[in-house]
Write a protein that holds these residues in place. Structure first.
Motif, PDB file in Angstrom:
ATOM      1  N   ASP A  31      46.849  51.810  30.298  1.00  0.00           N
ATOM      2  CA  ASP A  31      45.692  50.990  30.659  1.00  0.00           C
ATOM      3  C   ASP A  31      45.869  50.580  32.116  1.00  0.00           C
ATOM      4  OD1 ASP A  31      43.621  49.172  30.814  1.00  0.00           O
ATOM      5  OD2 ASP A  31      44.012  48.312  28.847  1.00  0.00           O
ATOM      6  N   LEU A  32      44.927  50.956  32.977  1.00  0.00           N
ATOM      7  CA  LEU A  32      44.998  50.661  34.403  1.00  0.00           C
ATOM      8  C   LEU A  32      43.810  49.811  34.814  1.00  0.00           C
ATOM      9  CD1 LEU A  32      45.956  54.221  35.739  1.00  0.00           C
ATOM     10  CD2 LEU A  32      47.508  52.330  35.203  1.00  0.00           C
ATOM     11  N   GLY A  33      44.031  48.921  35.809  1.00  0.00           N
ATOM     12  CA  GLY A  33      42.947  48.062  36.264  1.00  0.00           C
ATOM     13  C   GLY A  33      43.034  47.763  37.748  1.00  0.00           C
ATOM     14  N   LEU A  34      41.876  47.607  38.350  1.00  0.00           N
ATOM     15  CA  LEU A  34      41.770  47.225  39.761  1.00  0.00           C
ATOM     16  C   LEU A  34      40.837  46.028  39.840  1.00  0.00           C
ATOM     17  CD1 LEU A  34      42.534  47.963  42.707  1.00  0.00           C
ATOM     18  CD2 LEU A  34      40.449  49.348  42.789  1.00  0.00           C
ATOM     19  N   SER A  35      41.301  44.923  40.477  1.00  0.00           N
ATOM     20  CA  SER A  35      40.533  43.672  40.498  1.00  0.00           C
ATOM     21  C   SER A  35      40.370  43.171  41.926  1.00  0.00           C
ATOM     22  CB  SER A  35      41.239  42.588  39.668  1.00  0.00           C
ATOM     23  OG  SER A  35      41.515  43.025  38.364  1.00  0.00           O
ATOM     24  N   ALA A  36      39.280  42.448  42.147  1.00  0.00           N
ATOM     25  CA  ALA A  36      39.026  41.805  43.436  1.00  0.00           C
ATOM     26  C   ALA A  36      38.300  40.498  43.192  1.00  0.00           C
ATOM     27  CB  ALA A  36      38.196  42.716  44.347  1.00  0.00           C
ATOM     28  N   SER A  37      38.591  39.500  44.044  1.00  0.00           N
ATOM     29  CA  SER A  37      37.957  38.195  43.891  1.00  0.00           C
ATOM     30  C   SER A  37      37.805  37.542  45.258  1.00  0.00           C
ATOM     31  CB  SER A  37      38.781  37.297  42.968  1.00  0.00           C
ATOM     32  OG  SER A  37      38.170  36.037  42.803  1.00  0.00           O
ATOM     33  N   ARG A  38      36.774  36.693  45.379  1.00  0.00           N
ATOM     34  CA  ARG A  38      36.518  35.978  46.629  1.00  0.00           C
ATOM     35  C   ARG A  38      35.898  34.617  46.315  1.00  0.00           C
ATOM     36  NH1 ARG A  38      32.342  34.657  49.972  1.00  0.00           N
ATOM     37  NH2 ARG A  38      32.718  34.649  52.231  1.00  0.00           N
ATOM     38  N   GLY A  39      36.380  33.581  46.984  1.00  0.00           N
ATOM     39  CA  GLY A  39      35.839  32.248  46.811  1.00  0.00           C
ATOM     40  C   GLY A  39      36.226  31.360  47.980  1.00  0.00           C
ATOM     41  N   TYR A  40      35.779  30.123  47.949  1.00  0.00           N
ATOM     42  CA  TYR A  40      36.044  29.159  49.029  1.00  0.00           C
ATOM     43  C   TYR A  40      37.184  28.236  48.623  1.00  0.00           C
ATOM     44  CZ  TYR A  40      31.637  30.680  51.076  1.00  0.00           C
ATOM     45  OH  TYR A  40      30.632  31.433  51.642  1.00  0.00           O
ATOM     46  N   ASN A  41      38.044  27.909  49.608  1.00  0.00           N
ATOM     47  CA  ASN A  41      39.132  26.969  49.343  1.00  0.00           C
ATOM     48  C   ASN A  41      38.876  25.654  50.063  1.00  0.00           C
ATOM     49  OD1 ASN A  41      40.512  26.917  52.049  1.00  0.00           O
ATOM     50  ND2 ASN A  41      40.821  29.100  51.590  1.00  0.00           N
ATOM     51  N   ALA A  42      39.710  24.656  49.766  1.00  0.00           N
ATOM     52  CA  ALA A  42      39.504  23.303  50.291  1.00  0.00           C
ATOM     53  C   ALA A  42      40.470  22.953  51.411  1.00  0.00           C
ATOM     54  CB  ALA A  42      39.639  22.297  49.155  1.00  0.00           C
ATOM     55  N   SER A  43      41.080  23.966  52.038  1.00  0.00           N
ATOM     56  CA  SER A  43      42.097  23.672  53.047  1.00  0.00           C
ATOM     57  C   SER A  43      41.531  22.986  54.285  1.00  0.00           C
ATOM     58  CB  SER A  43      42.805  24.963  53.468  1.00  0.00           C
ATOM     59  OG  SER A  43      41.880  25.883  54.033  1.00  0.00           O
TER      60      SER A  43
END
Length: 430
Positions: free
Chosen positions: A280-292
């Motif tokens: 089982d193989l997977g490729l993931s991506a995510s994007r969001g805003y941080n509070a730094s």
């Protein structure tokens, strides 16, 4: 004329017709009166046999037909109670209609040994004993086109909705759609509840780069679709969330405006390598805003994640309840914008779990990870795990964990875990 009377008339007619023929045949033969009597006796026996068979059939028909309605009266007519089997089936059916499958899962965790004194460590030292989590699950089919799942976690300090969503299974275009609060389809470990993990904790890369135990878990919409092809099982998932994920003291994503949503994309491929092995193989991506940058009045700093996961399973058909092996690995890259510059970190874990007896499992895990907000600091560690399953409703686990933190001495700990469940709990993603 009723069905029963018609059947009786046909039988008698057959006998009446057959009698003269038998007598005629007997009279034409050279036999004497004794032959005629024998023929009459044979006809009587045939008549009795047919009549007995008809009575059996009539009794069967009467049992299968509903009773005629009683005449109207001032007092209600007494009715016989339904058979036990029918009453039980009806009660079970009604219970399933108005009550979902319910389950409660307990997770007790203990720890021995010393931990790091690093004040910047994002991993909170575990207490000696704790009821780590109690999860209540409510799952049911809403209608022929949707089902609902709710998972409520009870900790020692409060209650949290871990997941609560509805899944639409029959939308146009073959789209599988979820709406509600859910764990994101980023990698493997992020989507798993605590009680299905093969370890008593989560790897360093999950704690440092993906928000720890809370992870990417937010309210939003998920759409998944199978991609037809002649080679492998291939599924693509796209998700949009409100934009708040991770622990409250150091969130992975945090939004300050309605438009600052976070996104997750996942591509999964599955293939059988043999009758006992699959990958089982997977490729993931995510994007969001941080509070730094919120303290400086800047709210548009982003965090981007990219991940690759692989799972290899082996379970021989002839000895499947005694031997199996599962190998897991994830590699995750993080790019976090901050006022002091961009922090680019990377982390991984590699683990293997071998079943050497019907109820016994042994495993090892190696992991290492940079820190999301200070990529120059890197933590590494390893674990050895032994798990015993008395049954599918309980398990006992011991885990020796050594962690080399970037700052401070190494931590040597022994974790022990007891898990138990009651009720009907649905299967988790494979």
């Amino acid at each position: 004329m009723t069905f029963q009377v018609r059947c009786a008339a046909l039988v008698l007619a057959g006998v009446v017709i057959s009698a003269p023929q038998a007598v005629a045949q007997a009279s034409q033969s050279p036999a004497d009166a004794q032959a005629i009597r024998q023929a009459i006796d044979d006809l009587k026996k045939e008549f009795d046999a047919r009549l007995s068979a008809l009575e059996v059939r009539l009794a069967t028909v009467e049992k299968s037909q509903p009773a005629a309605p009683a005449a109207a009266s001032s007092a209600p007519a007494a009715t016989a109670p339904p058979p036990a089997a029918e009453a039980t089936g009806a009660s079970v059916t009604n219970a399933k209609v108005f009550n979902p499958d319910m389950a409660v899962i307990g997770d007790f965790l203990g720890a021995l040994g010393r931990t790091s004194i690093d004040p910047a460590n994002r991993v909170t030292p575990d207490p000696a004993f704790q009821m780590h989590e109690s999860e209540a699950a409510f799952q049911a089919v809403v209608d022929p086109y949707a089902r609902a799942d709710f998972f409520i976690s009870f900790g020692e300090e409060g209650v949290n909705l871990e997941e609560g969503f509805i899944t639409f299974t029959s939308l146009p275009g073959g789209l599988l759609t979820k709406v509600g609060k859910m764990r994101a389809a980023f990698g493997k470990v992020n989507s798993l509840h605590n009680h299905v993990l093969p370890w008593a904790d989560r790897p360093l890369v999950i704690n440092n780069l993906v928000g720890g135990e809370d992870g990417i878990d937010d309210a939003g919409i998920s759409v998944a679709r199978l991609i037809p092809n002649p080679w492998i099982f291939l599924e693509a998932t796209g998700q949009a969330f409100r934009g708040d994920s991770g622990p409250s003291e150091n969130p992975l994503f945090q939004t300050s405006r309605r438009g600052q949503v976070s996104y997750v994309g996942h591509l999964r491929g599955y293939q059988d390598l043999s009758e006992s092995t699959n990958i089982d193989l997977g490729l993931s991506a995510s994007r969001g805003y941080n509070a730094s940058g919120v303290a400086q009045g800047i709210d548009d700093f982003t965090t981007r994640l990219l991940g690759f996961d692989a799972t290899l399973r082996w379970k021989p058909l002839q000895r499947s309840i005694y031997h199996s092996f599962v190998g897991r690995s994830e590699v995750i890259w993080s790019r976090r914008e901050q006022p002091n510059g961009v922090q680019s970190g990377m982390g991984y874990y590699v683990s293997g779990d071998y079943q050497f007896a019907r109820r016994w499992f042994a495993g090892i895990r190696f992991d290492g990870s940079d820190r999301a907000d200070a990529a120059a600091l890197r933590d590494t560690g390893g674990s050895a795990i032994l798990t015993y399953w008395p049954s599918e409703f309980s398990q006992v686990r011991a885990q020796y964990r050594r962690t080399n933190y970037a700052i401070g001495p190494a931590a040597n700990e022994l974790l022990f875990q007891f898990q138990f469940s009651i009720g009907a709990h649905g299967a988790h993603p494979f």
